[in-house]
Design an enzyme around this catalytic site. Sequence first.
Site, PDB file in Angstrom:
ATOM      1  N   GLY A  24      40.622  30.641 -23.835  1.00 45.38           N
ATOM      2  CA  GLY A  24      41.861  30.385 -23.101  1.00 45.38           C
ATOM      3  C   GLY A  24      41.680  30.183 -21.619  1.00 45.38           C
ATOM      4  N   HIS A  25      40.467  30.285 -21.099  1.00 52.35           N
ATOM      5  CA  HIS A  25      40.230  30.216 -19.641  1.00 52.35           C
ATOM      6  C   HIS A  25      39.090  29.258 -19.344  1.00 52.35           C
ATOM      7  CE1 HIS A  25      39.533  31.698 -15.498  1.00 52.35           C
ATOM      8  NE2 HIS A  25      40.782  32.111 -15.586  1.00 52.35           N
ATOM      9  N   PHE A  26      39.211  28.082 -19.339  1.00 53.89           N
ATOM     10  CA  PHE A  26      40.336  27.227 -19.691  1.00 53.89           C
ATOM     11  C   PHE A  26      39.852  26.262 -20.770  1.00 53.89           C
ATOM     12  CE2 PHE A  26      41.031  28.383 -15.237  1.00 53.89           C
ATOM     13  CZ  PHE A  26      42.318  28.884 -15.288  1.00 53.89           C
TER      14      PHE A  26
END
Length: 148
Positions: A46-48
């Site tokens: 999720g990052h990123f």
Amino acid sequence: MDIREIMEVLPHRYPILLVDKILEIQIGKRIVGLKNVSINEPYFQGHFPGFPLMPGVYILEAMAQVGGILMIKSLGLEIGKYAIVFAGIDEARFKKPIYPGDQLIMELEVVSLKRTLSKMKGKATVDGQVVAEAVLYAAARELKELKR
């Protein structure tokens, strides 16, 4: 110290154990630790997406874990009985991004060392370039104190 020795000292486990090796330790003075940054780290999902960067909070946590090892060893705390917990962060600066495949080297120097509150000045580097700096405060707590 290799990963087995680190896991004897720190209570952290996957996915939050962020130290792979201790390269140097001077009891009561300084420590140098290493983290191999892998694309398999769960935070990269999720990052990123499509542009993976190691989050700043994880950089600080990795530095704190290295400092925690120095605290436990320097203060002679009973292994498996204590955890080192954050008490504060000052002057945190992130100078360059950290990508999968990087090798993060974390150096921490003792400013003051006490069980109730220790202060360390730290820097993290990749390929000899400073990527992050911070002043970290931590305290030793018995694991039983941390349970509800």
